[in-house]
Structure formats: structure tokens, C-alpha cells
Design an enzyme around this catalytic site. Sequence first.
Site, PDB file in Angstrom:
ATOM      1  N   HIS A   1       0.817  -1.217   0.000  1.00 38.24           N
ATOM      2  CA  HIS A   1       0.000   0.000   0.000  1.00 38.24           C
ATOM      3  C   HIS A   1       0.854   1.272   0.000  1.00 38.24           C
ATOM      4  O   HIS A   1       0.425   2.292  -0.537  1.00 38.24           O
ATOM      5  CB  HIS A   1      -1.002  -0.044   1.171  1.00 38.24           C
ATOM      6  CG  HIS A   1      -2.003  -1.165   1.005  1.00 38.24           C
ATOM      7  ND1 HIS A   1      -2.602  -1.815   2.049  1.00 38.24           N
ATOM      8  CD2 HIS A   1      -2.469  -1.765  -0.124  1.00 38.24           C
ATOM      9  CE1 HIS A   1      -3.412  -2.756   1.573  1.00 38.24           C
ATOM     10  NE2 HIS A   1      -3.348  -2.748   0.264  1.00 38.24           N
TER      11      HIS A   1
ATOM     12  N   HIS B   1      -7.739  -8.167  -7.931  1.00 37.35           N
ATOM     13  CA  HIS B   1      -7.989  -9.049  -6.783  1.00 37.35           C
ATOM     14  C   HIS B   1      -8.219  -8.136  -5.576  1.00 37.35           C
ATOM     15  O   HIS B   1      -7.304  -7.849  -4.814  1.00 37.35           O
ATOM     16  CB  HIS B   1      -6.791  -9.972  -6.543  1.00 37.35           C
ATOM     17  CG  HIS B   1      -6.516 -10.914  -7.678  1.00 37.35           C
ATOM     18  ND1 HIS B   1      -6.020 -10.491  -8.882  1.00 37.35           N
ATOM     19  CD2 HIS B   1      -6.677 -12.255  -7.775  1.00 37.35           C
ATOM     20  CE1 HIS B   1      -5.894 -11.541  -9.687  1.00 37.35           C
ATOM     21  NE2 HIS B   1      -6.280 -12.624  -9.038  1.00 37.35           N
TER      22      HIS B   1
ATOM     23  N   SER C   1      -6.773  -2.200  -0.660  1.00 38.32           N
ATOM     24  CA  SER C   1      -6.397  -1.450  -1.862  1.00 38.32           C
ATOM     25  C   SER C   1      -7.565  -0.691  -2.509  1.00 38.32           C
ATOM     26  O   SER C   1      -7.364   0.447  -2.974  1.00 38.32           O
ATOM     27  CB  SER C   1      -5.722  -2.375  -2.876  1.00 38.32           C
ATOM     28  OG  SER C   1      -6.484  -3.536  -3.085  1.00 38.32           O
TER      29      SER C   1
ATOM     30  N   GLY D   1     -10.433 -11.692 -12.001  1.00 35.46           N
ATOM     31  CA  GLY D   1      -9.800 -10.411 -12.323  1.00 35.46           C
ATOM     32  C   GLY D   1      -8.855 -10.490 -13.515  1.00 35.46           C
ATOM     33  O   GLY D   1      -8.700  -9.510 -14.248  1.00 35.46           O
TER      34      GLY D   1
ATOM     35  N   ASP E   1      -2.969  -8.421  -7.460  1.00 33.68           N
ATOM     36  CA  ASP E   1      -2.605  -8.827  -6.098  1.00 33.68           C
ATOM     37  C   ASP E   1      -3.296 -10.139  -5.720  1.00 33.68           C
ATOM     38  O   ASP E   1      -4.129 -10.175  -4.810  1.00 33.68           O
ATOM     39  CB  ASP E   1      -3.030  -7.683  -5.146  1.00 33.68           C
ATOM     40  CG  ASP E   1      -2.705  -7.982  -3.695  1.00 33.68           C
ATOM     41  OD1 ASP E   1      -1.788  -8.785  -3.435  1.00 33.68           O
ATOM     42  OD2 ASP E   1      -3.380  -7.409  -2.818  1.00 33.68           O
TER      43      ASP E   1
END
Length: 304
Positions: free
Chosen positions: A19, A42, A108, A157, A182
Amino acid sequence: MFSYRHAFHAGNHADVLKHITLLATLRHLMKKEAGITFVDTHAGAGLYRLDGDYAEKAGEAAEGIVRLMAALRPVSGAAAPSTPALDDYLDLIAGFNPDGQLRVYPGSPFVIQSLMRTESRDRLKLFELHPTDSRTLTANIAQLDPGRQVTVALQDGFEGLKPLMPPPPSTSSSRRALVLIDPSYEIKSDYAKVTACIQESLKRFPTGCYLVWYPIIPRAEAHDLPRRLKTLCNNAQRSWLHATLNIGHKVLGPNERQGLTASGMFVVNPPHTLKAELQDTLPLLRDVLGRGRGQAQTLETGGA
Ligand code: SAM
């Protein structure tokens, strides 16, 4: 298949690395006016309780965001070292916890959403395949009342990304995209899917900014992933950045597990400012989050 739930891991050292890198990248991209398409392939559940059953059971945030906040923002108010990228990240987390108690951790989707500009200039496409997490994510996003700027799809995704690239032109007619990939790597084939996804995306939209998180574990596929990504970028003449953080091995107490000790972020077409920002930040993260033998950080760039 779906045993992975990010709620057990939210706010751990891997989320911290991921992050901070994501936020520093976003800040740079947002300096230009033109709208951006964000894709989180994701996405997870979006928001996590750090005082909930999942987080308390795993206790991973204690060795991530909780330790970082305590060390760099001590309640005593004593001066602590920091860097602009770390300050920005800690401010963002603090904004989700206005009473000063660290109870909520933004995943996220919320890191991205919190920077998005209104007037529909930016848009965010979220994919989450776990039915429960997808429902939770949809409910969390709905609270923001984002209209059509943010969409959630209960869909793979990797597949969902394809028709989104290249992104539509913004009002200034430039095309811009940031894609976070991710996966949980619960299934071994995720590693090959990431490589194939970057390969295809670089064909469809070579100038996009792609961020890949991966675990550093003793598995050939994990070891090979950054090497394969570097080769893809070098062949496509795209620049890349590769950052890793290893918190080292702790001395185990009874009933304790080592857990994940290291992870990496690979960024395709990184902002030119990102290396300098992480150069200062990674050693500080290692010092604060490091637990012992093996603690280390690396940062390398190349391509283009
Ligand atoms: N990106 C999130 C964050 O930083 O807050 C964390 C995501 S977590 C590491 C990975 C998520 O991907 C899990 O919630 C998992 O259910 C979901 N997932 C697994 N396979 C997927 C797929 N093929 N497509 C979309 N989501 C998937």
C-alpha cells in the site's frame, strides 16, 4: 479452492509494502489532470476490522501497521523518523481511524478510492471472486455512494482486465491506467497467470502502470516471477522497479508460527519519483518491522 481470506492478513508487513508503493504511485499519477482508469484485479473486501475475530486470531497487523504506527506516531508525541511516503501512508490510515484508535484498515480499493477525483474523471473497476468478500466489498463501496465511478464485479480479475485495456481516452484524449494485480497465490497457477496477464497487457496497453504483489516463499514459481517480469519488460522496452521487504525470522514462542516473512512489489512503468521515495522508506520499514535473522530490503530498477 477459496480458503484464502484477506481479513486474516490485513495490515501485515506485506500490506504495508504494497500500500505504500501503491499510494506513492497514485500520488504521482494524480499530478496530471487527465482522468485515470484504475483496476484492482484481486480486490478483497475493501475494509477490515483490526479488532475483529479474523485479525485478532492471526495477529498479523501487530507486526505490520500496528507496530509501524506505534513506532512512528507514538502516543507520547515524541519525535520519530519518517519519510514523505511513510507520512502519507500513515496519514491515510489515520484518516480511517479518526478517534486515534487503530481499528480499521483500508484495503487497496479504499486506498485507491480515497484519492479519486470526482466529476467522474477517474473510474475504478474492482474484481473479487470470493462470494462473501465480493458481497462485503459491494456493501463497503455502496456506503460511499460512488455512482458509476466505482464498480465491483464477482468475476475472475485476470479475465476481467482484458477488455478494459486499453482504457478509454480521457477528456484530454490521453489514455491512462493503473492496474494492481494482487492474487492470493493460493493456487500455483496464479504465478503463470500473472506473467501471462502482464505480457498480454503490455501488448494491449504498453504505457499502463502495472503493480504486482507477490510472496517471497521457497517455491520455484515465486522465485521465478520477478525474473520473468523483468524479462517481459526488458523485451518490451518498458521500465520496471522491484522492491522487496523481508522482516526476518523471529524466535518462536509456544504455538507461534513464522508466517510469511517477505514479499515483493514489481512495478511496470513506475513513476520516475518512485525509486527515490522507496530508497529512504524501505530501510526504515526494515528497521521498524524487522524481527531478526534475515531482515532486509532490496530495491532495483531497470528496463526501457
Ligand atoms: N488487493 C487487496 C488489498 O490490498 O487490500 C487484497 C487482495 S487478497 C491478497 C487476494 C484476493 O483475491 C482475495 O480476496 C481472493 O478471494 C481474491 N481472488 C482469488 N482469486 C481471484 C481471481 N481469479 N479473481 C479475482 N479475485 C480473486
